[in-house]
Design an enzyme around this catalytic site. Structure first.
Site, mmCIF file in Angstrom:
data_model
loop_
_atom_site.group_PDB
_atom_site.id
_atom_site.type_symbol
_atom_site.label_atom_id
_atom_site.label_comp_id
_atom_site.label_asym_id
_atom_site.label_seq_id
_atom_site.Cartn_x
_atom_site.Cartn_y
_atom_site.Cartn_z
ATOM 1 N N SER A 82 -8.146 23.018 58.730
ATOM 2 C CA SER A 82 -8.581 23.498 60.047
ATOM 3 C C SER A 82 -8.222 22.541 61.178
ATOM 4 C CB SER A 82 -10.095 23.740 60.041
ATOM 5 O OG SER A 82 -10.757 22.534 59.788
ATOM 6 N N THR A 192 -13.152 22.415 62.335
ATOM 7 C CA THR A 192 -12.817 21.612 63.514
ATOM 8 C C THR A 192 -13.590 20.305 63.537
ATOM 9 O OG1 THR A 192 -12.426 23.582 64.821
ATOM 10 C CG2 THR A 192 -13.071 21.609 66.041
ATOM 11 N N THR A 210 -8.395 20.720 66.594
ATOM 12 C CA THR A 210 -8.462 21.853 65.665
ATOM 13 C C THR A 210 -7.128 22.577 65.581
ATOM 14 O OG1 THR A 210 -9.745 23.856 65.164
ATOM 15 C CG2 THR A 210 -9.138 23.547 67.447
ATOM 16 N N ARG A 220 -3.600 32.472 71.155
ATOM 17 C CA ARG A 220 -5.067 32.397 71.279
ATOM 18 C C ARG A 220 -5.523 30.929 71.385
ATOM 19 N NH1 ARG A 220 -9.395 29.687 68.408
ATOM 20 N NH2 ARG A 220 -11.281 30.905 68.703
ATOM 21 N N THR A 243 -18.492 23.345 67.197
ATOM 22 C CA THR A 243 -17.586 23.917 66.204
ATOM 23 C C THR A 243 -18.030 25.349 65.922
ATOM 24 O OG1 THR A 243 -16.701 23.683 63.958
ATOM 25 C CG2 THR A 243 -18.950 22.950 64.302
ATOM 26 N N GLY A 244 -17.094 26.164 65.461
ATOM 27 C CA GLY A 244 -17.437 27.552 65.164
ATOM 28 C C GLY A 244 -16.612 28.513 66.001
#
Ligand code: ASP
Length: 332
Positions: A82, A192, A210, A220, A243-244
């Protein structure tokens, strides 16, 4: 015990051994009024990244250098899918990286949609220190890296290419499958890296890097390279990183929101919790339940905290008492 002796003693212990568990959240200013450094990162495996940052901090280095060195560890690790080298690609098979860095004086730099350079954080720092700008994307960011002696390389490892080809068989991408991808990654405890540090001079800095959401649309960009969303540092107050699912963190200017709560007296953990509550308010509980988002924060005193929207989020911490992994409480 004077701090120097304490640090010497701590450095003799094998990693993972704490001098005193309850001391992990100890005050970061000791009796001599010398500031004890602290570093925290998103996700348990980033104890390795913290260890690299810690080496900078114990030698009296700056928080900025510490977070820079620290996040380079997962950036170079092919097994971390990631971040950086070995990151999972977008739906067209391209590994595109996002990163940002912020110091104690509101200096900021970020790169988005960077290809072929594993240390995106170094390019973000170049943007901060060597350009009149704060953000560069794609070709322009790559050009800055090359002009500063960085080398182009293929970031798509065999393992990540294989995973992408598997994904192509169905090519299903929706917020829900994205969450499933994240949950799958979380099982391996990879995601990340956002890192925050306080140095012995009393200054805070942060970095976030990330490869973004796996199989994203080309172009994106999530929260991670956006100052205020993926990372924010205010040296008078504190710092936060996220993060997420980046789309959701951007929506509430997540890291800035956490810092603002700390400004109003909230502890780092409670400030993270308030940001999580705001996400639930913004999206409604039913949608929020399907999202994975976590915040970590540190205040000016070196106190730390974390909070997660849904389960399975961890924070790695390193201070004079040793290293520790903390399970974040979650609201849903
Ligand atoms: N926040 C990252 C992004 O949205 C993803 C992650 O944390 O895994 O790009």
């Amino acid at each position: 015990m004077r701090r120097r002796k304490f640090v010497q003693l701590a450095s003799l212990l094998p990693t993972g051994v704490l001098l005193n568990n309850s001391n992990v959240q100890a005050k970061s200013v000791d009796a001599d009024n010398e500031i004890n450094p602290v570093v925290i990162s998103t996700w348990a495996p980033n104890v390795k990244a913290n260890a690299a940052a810690w080496q900078v901090l114990v030698k009296g280095g700056t928080a900025l250098d510490a977070v820079h060195q620290g996040v380079m560890v997962p950036e170079a690790d092919p097994n971390d899918q990631s971040v950086g080298y070995g990151g999972l690609p977008d739906r067209d098979g391209r590994v595109t990286l996002d990163a940002c860095i912020m110091d104690h004086q509101y200096n900021i730099g970020s790169v988005m949609y960077l290809e072929h350079i594993k240390h995106a954080i170094t390019v973000a720092r170049l943007v901060m220190e060597k350009t009149p700008h704060v953000q560069l994307v794609g070709e322009g960011a790559l050009r800055l890296a090359l002009e500063n002696g960085m080398k182009k390389e293929n970031l798509l490892t065999e393992a990540s290419e294989k995973a992408w080809k598997e994904w192509l068989k169905t090519s299903q991408y929706s917020p829900m499958t994205t969450v499933e991808n994240l949950l799958e990654r979380i099982k391996n405890n990879h995601d990340t890296i956002g890192m925050l540090a306080l140095d012995k001079h009393g200054n805070l800095s942060g970095a976030c890097t990330t490869s973004g959401m796996a199989y994203k649309m080309q172009g994106r960009v999530g929260d991670s390279p956006i100052i205020g969303a993926g990372l924010f540092v205010d040296n008078e107050v504190g710092a936060a990183t996220a993060t997420g699912v980046g789309e959701e963190v951007v929506r509430i200017c997540g890291s800035h929101t956490v810092v603002e709560y700390m400004r109003h007296g909230y502890s780092p953990a409670d400030a993270c919790k308030e940001a999580v509550k705001r996400l639930i308010k913004a999206r409604g509980e039913a949608t929020a339940r399907k999202l994975q988002i976590g915040f970590i924060a540190m205040n000016k005193k070196g106190e730390t905290g974390c909070y997660s929207l849904t389960g399975s989020f961890t924070m790695a911490l390193r201070n004079v008492a040793g290293e520790k992994v903390i399970d974040a409480p979650s609201l849903l």
